[in-house]
Design a protein around this motif. Structure first.
Motif, PDB file in Angstrom:
ATOM      1  N   LYS A   3      29.792  24.631  38.051  1.00  0.00           N
ATOM      2  CA  LYS A   3      31.974  24.831  37.753  1.00  0.00           C
ATOM      3  C   LYS A   3      32.371  23.510  37.026  1.00  0.00           C
ATOM      4  O   LYS A   3      32.043  22.838  37.368  1.00  0.00           O
ATOM      5  N   MET A  28      25.543  27.809  32.005  1.00  0.00           N
ATOM      6  CA  MET A  28      26.479  28.914  32.278  1.00  0.00           C
ATOM      7  C   MET A  28      26.259  30.528  31.917  1.00  0.00           C
ATOM      8  O   MET A  28      26.055  31.036  33.273  1.00  0.00           O
ATOM      9  N   GLU A  42      30.927  37.105  40.084  1.00  0.00           N
ATOM     10  CA  GLU A  42      31.440  35.019  39.591  1.00  0.00           C
ATOM     11  C   GLU A  42      31.054  34.129  38.677  1.00  0.00           C
ATOM     12  O   GLU A  42      31.905  33.402  37.963  1.00  0.00           O
ATOM     13  N   THR A  45      32.504  35.682  34.975  1.00  0.00           N
ATOM     14  CA  THR A  45      34.039  34.860  35.152  1.00  0.00           C
ATOM     15  C   THR A  45      34.088  34.111  34.500  1.00  0.00           C
ATOM     16  O   THR A  45      35.592  33.149  33.542  1.00  0.00           O
ATOM     17  N   ARG A  46      33.352  32.448  34.872  1.00  0.00           N
ATOM     18  CA  ARG A  46      33.471  31.236  35.158  1.00  0.00           C
ATOM     19  C   ARG A  46      33.149  31.216  32.960  1.00  0.00           C
ATOM     20  O   ARG A  46      33.778  30.424  32.386  1.00  0.00           O
ATOM     21  N   ARG A  49      35.760  32.595  30.403  1.00  0.00           N
ATOM     22  CA  ARG A  49      36.926  31.433  30.596  1.00  0.00           C
ATOM     23  C   ARG A  49      36.740  30.551  29.826  1.00  0.00           C
ATOM     24  O   ARG A  49      37.075  30.419  29.172  1.00  0.00           O
ATOM     25  N   MET A  50      35.162  29.990  30.448  1.00  0.00           N
ATOM     26  CA  MET A  50      35.173  28.531  29.349  1.00  0.00           C
ATOM     27  C   MET A  50      34.750  29.142  28.151  1.00  0.00           C
ATOM     28  O   MET A  50      34.966  28.251  26.988  1.00  0.00           O
ATOM     29  N   THR A 155      42.635  33.360  29.580  1.00  0.00           N
ATOM     30  CA  THR A 155      41.466  32.400  29.702  1.00  0.00           C
ATOM     31  C   THR A 155      40.565  33.925  29.912  1.00  0.00           C
ATOM     32  O   THR A 155      38.800  34.199  30.285  1.00  0.00           O
ATOM     33  N   ASP A 182      44.641  36.662  36.699  1.00  0.00           N
ATOM     34  CA  ASP A 182      43.788  35.998  36.716  1.00  0.00           C
ATOM     35  C   ASP A 182      43.884  35.807  38.883  1.00  0.00           C
ATOM     36  O   ASP A 182      42.493  36.196  39.453  1.00  0.00           O
TER      37      ASP A 182
END
Length: 191
Positions: A3, A28, A42, A45-46, A49-50, A155, A182
């Protein structure tokens, strides 16, 4: 699970920051691959975004600098932008189809290979030359610029918006729309 908010990373030198982010991105991908099916969305999604904020910041800050700071910079940057566009197209398709799509894991492997090859090319052909043509103070200033761009970046991937000009003109409205979506998605998930 990894995270992070890329704009809050501790590195100040732009090259150290971006290389650290490449490492976070690799982790990731591992998180998505190893996630239980109910946690995969989840983790993905991270990752989305990254990748979106990382590439936007490179497009707005680093690539324009590289074009002018190094011999043959335009050709090197054009190659990286082509790679970024191809990866963004696949990422956008995957983001829209969702983690339950039958070809998700296969596409994730293709995306991972493309992103890792792109990162190696950046480090070898762009980052190493930037180090040769900049001072430590310049790299810290570029690092601050990258963090600022990441804080305002979309994002989600937007293929075709790989230039600094397009990011400046279209990036802020897209970032606002992405961030509103988001929030709505997150709120709907809690109900």
């Amino acid at each position: 699970m990894t995270k992070t908010a890329p704009e809050r990373m501790q590195e100040t030198d732009v090259i150290e920051l971006l290389i650290a982010q490449h490492g976070v991105i690799r982790n990731m991908f591992d998180d998505v691959e190893q996630a239980a099916p109910d946690k995969r969305k989840e983790a993905f999604t991270r990752l989305v975004r990254m990748l979106a904020v990382h590439e936007t910041a490179e497009e707005e800050i680093l690539h324009p600098f590289a074009r002018t700071a190094m011999d043959g910079g335009s050709a090197v940057v054009d190659d990286r932008l082509q790679e970024e566009n191809e990866a963004k197209q696949l990422l956008q398709q995957m983001d829209q189809a969702g983690v339950d799509a039958p070809d998700f894991m296969e596409n994730l492997q293709v995306l991972r290979a493309a992103v890792e090859a792109h990162a190696r090319a950046e480090e070898r052909y762009e980052f190493s030359k930037i180090i040769q043509h900049t001072s430590e103070a310049q790299r810290r200033a570029l690092g601050a610029g990258v963090k600022a761009a990441e804080a305002m970046a979309p994002t989600h991937p937007h293929p075709g918006v790989e230039s600094a000009t397009k990011n400046v003109l279209m990036g802020t409205p897209m970032a606002m729309m992405d961030r509103v979506k988001d929030v709505i998605r997150k709120a709907m998930k809690k109900d």
